[in-house]
Scaffold this motif. Structure first.
Motif, PDB file in Angstrom:
ATOM      1  N   GLU A   1       2.971   0.436   3.332  1.00  0.00           N
ATOM      2  CA  GLU A   1       2.872  -0.783   3.968  1.00  0.00           C
ATOM      3  C   GLU A   1       3.481  -1.822   3.322  1.00  0.00           C
ATOM      4  O   GLU A   1       3.653  -2.032   2.016  1.00  0.00           O
ATOM      5  CB  GLU A   1       1.486  -1.073   3.900  1.00  0.00           C
ATOM      6  CG  GLU A   1       1.106  -2.350   4.653  1.00  0.00           C
ATOM      7  CD  GLU A   1      -0.423  -2.699   4.812  1.00  0.00           C
ATOM      8  OE1 GLU A   1      -0.864  -2.886   3.537  1.00  0.00           O
ATOM      9  OE2 GLU A   1      -0.643  -3.439   5.645  1.00  0.00           O
TER      10      GLU A   1
ATOM     11  N   ARG B   1       0.922   5.262   0.224  1.00  0.00           N
ATOM     12  CA  ARG B   1      -0.023   6.233   0.517  1.00  0.00           C
ATOM     13  C   ARG B   1       0.902   7.623   0.799  1.00  0.00           C
ATOM     14  O   ARG B   1       1.926   7.340   1.236  1.00  0.00           O
ATOM     15  CB  ARG B   1      -0.806   6.245   1.884  1.00  0.00           C
ATOM     16  CG  ARG B   1      -1.934   5.064   1.424  1.00  0.00           C
ATOM     17  CD  ARG B   1      -2.868   5.434   0.526  1.00  0.00           C
ATOM     18  NE  ARG B   1      -3.779   4.615   0.202  1.00  0.00           N
ATOM     19  CZ  ARG B   1      -3.788   3.852  -1.088  1.00  0.00           C
ATOM     20  NH1 ARG B   1      -2.939   4.310  -1.854  1.00  0.00           N
ATOM     21  NH2 ARG B   1      -4.750   3.179  -1.506  1.00  0.00           N
ATOM     22  N   PRO B   2       0.420   8.628   0.835  1.00  0.00           N
ATOM     23  CA  PRO B   2       1.297  10.184   1.283  1.00  0.00           C
ATOM     24  C   PRO B   2       1.851   9.752   2.404  1.00  0.00           C
ATOM     25  O   PRO B   2       0.948   9.498   3.569  1.00  0.00           O
ATOM     26  CB  PRO B   2       0.049  11.247   1.298  1.00  0.00           C
ATOM     27  CG  PRO B   2      -0.983  10.770   0.211  1.00  0.00           C
ATOM     28  CD  PRO B   2      -1.185   9.214   0.406  1.00  0.00           C
TER      29      PRO B   2
ATOM     30  N   ARG C   1       3.380   7.426   3.946  1.00  0.00           N
ATOM     31  CA  ARG C   1       3.351   6.179   4.662  1.00  0.00           C
ATOM     32  C   ARG C   1       3.271   5.006   3.553  1.00  0.00           C
ATOM     33  O   ARG C   1       2.604   5.131   2.465  1.00  0.00           O
ATOM     34  CB  ARG C   1       2.573   5.894   5.706  1.00  0.00           C
ATOM     35  CG  ARG C   1       1.054   6.101   5.364  1.00  0.00           C
ATOM     36  CD  ARG C   1       0.194   6.465   6.684  1.00  0.00           C
ATOM     37  NE  ARG C   1       0.632   5.733   7.832  1.00  0.00           N
ATOM     38  CZ  ARG C   1      -0.459   4.742   8.310  1.00  0.00           C
ATOM     39  NH1 ARG C   1      -1.588   4.442   7.673  1.00  0.00           N
ATOM     40  NH2 ARG C   1      -0.074   3.912   9.167  1.00  0.00           N
TER      41      ARG C   1
ATOM     42  N   ASP D   1      -2.764   1.116  -8.454  1.00  0.00           N
ATOM     43  CA  ASP D   1      -3.063   2.912  -8.154  1.00  0.00           C
ATOM     44  C   ASP D   1      -3.026   3.483  -9.288  1.00  0.00           C
ATOM     45  O   ASP D   1      -3.681   4.613  -9.361  1.00  0.00           O
ATOM     46  CB  ASP D   1      -1.918   3.198  -7.161  1.00  0.00           C
ATOM     47  CG  ASP D   1      -2.184   2.695  -5.765  1.00  0.00           C
ATOM     48  OD1 ASP D   1      -3.010   2.731  -5.287  1.00  0.00           O
ATOM     49  OD2 ASP D   1      -0.824   2.366  -5.342  1.00  0.00           O
TER      50      ASP D   1
ATOM     51  N   CYS E   1       0.939  -1.031   0.046  1.00  0.00           N
ATOM     52  CA  CYS E   1      -0.051   0.034   0.047  1.00  0.00           C
ATOM     53  C   CYS E   1       0.869   1.139   0.034  1.00  0.00           C
ATOM     54  O   CYS E   1       1.809   1.498   0.827  1.00  0.00           O
ATOM     55  CB  CYS E   1      -0.940  -0.116   1.210  1.00  0.00           C
ATOM     56  SG  CYS E   1      -2.175   1.326   1.325  1.00  0.00           S
TER      57      CYS E   1
ATOM     58  N   TRP F   1       4.469  -0.689   8.797  1.00  0.00           N
ATOM     59  CA  TRP F   1       4.239   0.440   7.902  1.00  0.00           C
ATOM     60  C   TRP F   1       5.570   1.107   8.144  1.00  0.00           C
ATOM     61  O   TRP F   1       6.310   1.328   9.205  1.00  0.00           O
ATOM     62  CB  TRP F   1       3.018   1.399   8.425  1.00  0.00           C
ATOM     63  CG  TRP F   1       1.767   0.978   8.270  1.00  0.00           C
ATOM     64  CD1 TRP F   1       0.979   0.045   8.625  1.00  0.00           C
ATOM     65  CD2 TRP F   1       1.250   1.309   7.024  1.00  0.00           C
ATOM     66  NE1 TRP F   1       0.003  -0.003   7.983  1.00  0.00           N
ATOM     67  CE2 TRP F   1      -0.025   0.717   6.906  1.00  0.00           C
ATOM     68  CE3 TRP F   1       1.390   2.262   5.928  1.00  0.00           C
ATOM     69  CZ2 TRP F   1      -1.051   0.701   5.866  1.00  0.00           C
ATOM     70  CZ3 TRP F   1       0.538   2.519   4.660  1.00  0.00           C
ATOM     71  CH2 TRP F   1      -0.905   1.817   4.643  1.00  0.00           C
TER      72      TRP F   1
ATOM     73  N   ASP G   1       6.709   6.576  -5.525  1.00  0.00           N
ATOM     74  CA  ASP G   1       6.270   5.467  -6.078  1.00  0.00           C
ATOM     75  C   ASP G   1       6.774   5.249  -7.561  1.00  0.00           C
ATOM     76  O   ASP G   1       6.611   6.029  -8.271  1.00  0.00           O
ATOM     77  CB  ASP G   1       4.601   5.603  -6.264  1.00  0.00           C
ATOM     78  CG  ASP G   1       4.226   4.229  -6.771  1.00  0.00           C
ATOM     79  OD1 ASP G   1       4.894   3.236  -7.108  1.00  0.00           O
ATOM     80  OD2 ASP G   1       2.890   4.047  -6.786  1.00  0.00           O
TER      81      ASP G   1
ATOM     82  N   LEU H   1       3.585  12.563  -1.338  1.00  0.00           N
ATOM     83  CA  LEU H   1       3.459  11.645  -2.155  1.00  0.00           C
ATOM     84  C   LEU H   1       3.852  12.144  -3.837  1.00  0.00           C
ATOM     85  O   LEU H   1       3.461  13.012  -4.222  1.00  0.00           O
ATOM     86  CB  LEU H   1       2.147  10.956  -2.489  1.00  0.00           C
ATOM     87  CG  LEU H   1       2.109   9.425  -3.361  1.00  0.00           C
ATOM     88  CD1 LEU H   1       3.166   8.476  -2.951  1.00  0.00           C
ATOM     89  CD2 LEU H   1       0.551   9.079  -3.270  1.00  0.00           C
TER      90      LEU H   1
END
Ligand SMILES: Cc1cc2nc3c(=O)[nH]c(=O)nc-3n(C[C@H](O)[C@H](O)[C@H](O)COP(=O)(O)OP(=O)(O)OC[C@H]3O[C@@H](n4cnc5c(N)ncnc54)[C@H](O)[C@@H]3O)c2cc1C
Length: 332
Positions: free
Chosen positions: A177, A172-173, A175, A200, A170, A183, A191, A307
């Motif tokens: 996973e 995300r901004p 963070r 995504d 995962c 995390w 990314d 991100l």
């Protein structure tokens, strides 16, 4: 800043190395078991740096970024202590006489730059090529050695926290996973998962490309060459150790299965038609991979707080990476 990067292809490794050199704390996550394990499309790439020849398909923006990268790559290789990994001595476009009409249609779509070579000039540059080929020199184009650069970028960034053998599940901004549910927090997540970002980026697709490696002792090729042909775009790229990489197919498919007979026959017969000395070359390696592409075939750099996503590098990841990394460094 604490930066976490998902994906250690060319984009991820170049960013990690540059951000660490700029003093940021960097972590990189990639499912490969180590820096030398192939998987990324960047390993399969021939390593052509062809902003001019690629204008047949690519936009002016790609070409402009490409020329910027060509100016940056030699300094990057120098800073890595391996200047020989990048060469910018030009490349050649070739066509057989009967295909001259098709070749001229391609050339008419390119900006000014290709310089016609007569028979003597071609022979002086590349004596092993068939002498009556039509030929043009593309000054300033180049090539690099993808495997060596990928490994150098990882090995010469010892301060980077490399999470090899781990997948980001995962992104995300601020963070990310990991596959075990842990995390990682950061000021910025980047990314660069290539095709791995499909969950995504719904429009992202893989475009199959196949290459063959020939071992051809005694067959001297000094520049990357590209054959303009009514049906195939075939290039031959010399590498150290008497290796010539012949590529690449472009098939609208996400099939990663081994090289097809049709691609092998077409690529190799085209290669042999310009470089007859390849007749006794040995096929030592064949490889398939997928180019991460978006519908407009443009690189995609999307920013939101915390991100950054970089994707859609398609046929041009090596050609674009330094120029895009420069923009990221400015942003950071
Ligand atoms: C046959 C072929 C020939 C090519 N020739 C050239 C060329 O001559 N010149 C040129 O400029 N370009 C060329 N390319 C294109 C170039 O290889 C790509 O544009 C480039 O590799 C894209 O870079 P990237 O870093 O975005 O993706 P990649 O290089 O594919 O790297 C993505 C990385 O993300 C990792 N990843 C995936 N999922 C996850 C996840 N969930 N979590 C963490 N990490 C993940 C992958 O393991 C991989 O290491 C060629 C490509 C092919 C296939």
């Amino acid at each position: 800043m604490q930066v976490v990067i998902a994906g250690a292809g060319v984009m991820g490794r170049l960013l990690a190395w540059q951000l660490a050199r700029a003093g940021h704390r960097v972590a990189v996550v990639d499912p490969a078991e180590g820096p030398a394990q192939p998987g990324a499309a960047a390993f399969t790439a021939a390593g052509m740096l062809s902003p001019l020849a690629e204008r047949e398909h690519a936009s002016a923006e790609v070409a402009a970024l490409g020329w910027r990268s060509l100016a940056l790559w030699p300094a990057i290789a120098q800073a890595l202590g391996q200047p020989a990994l990048v060469r910018t001595a030009g490349s050649l476009l070739l066509a057989h006489g009967p295909d001259l009409g098709a070749a001229q249609r391609v050339l008419s779509r390119l900006p000014a730059g290709p310089q016609p070579l007569d028979r003597a000039a071609l022979h002086a540059l590349e004596p092993a090529l068939v002498p009556d080929l039509k030929a043009w020199l593309l000054p300033g184009e180049g090539q690099l050695l993808p495997h060596e650069l990928l490994q150098a970028l990882a090995r010469q960034a010892p301060d980077v926290d490399w999470f090899w053998g781990r997948r980001a599940t995962c992104v995300r901004p601020r963070r990310l996973e990991l596959d075990d549910g842990q995390w990682l927090d950061a000021d910025l997540v980047i990314d660069t998962r290539g095709l791995g970002a499909q969950p995504d980026l719904a429009a992202l697709r893989g475009v199959r490309g196949e290459v063959l490696w020939l071992h051809a002792p005694g067959v001297a090729l000094h520049h990357p060459v590209r054959l303009l042909h009514p049906r195939h775009r075939v290039y031959l790229v010399p590498r150290p150790g008497d290796i010539i990489v012949v590529g690449a197919s472009e098939v609208e498919s996400e099939d990663r299965s081994p090289v097809s007979l049709r691609s092998a026959v077409e690529l190799l017969s085209a290669a042999h038609s310009v470089l007859p000395g390849l007749a006794e070359a040995r096929i030592v390696h064949m490889e398939t991979n997928l180019r991460p592409a978006l519908p407009d075939h443009q690189p995609h750099l999307a920013r939101e707080p915390g991100l950054l996503r970089i994707n859609g590098l398609f046929r041009h990841g090596w050609l674009l990476a330094p120029a895009l990394a420069e923009q990221v460094l400015d942003h950071v």
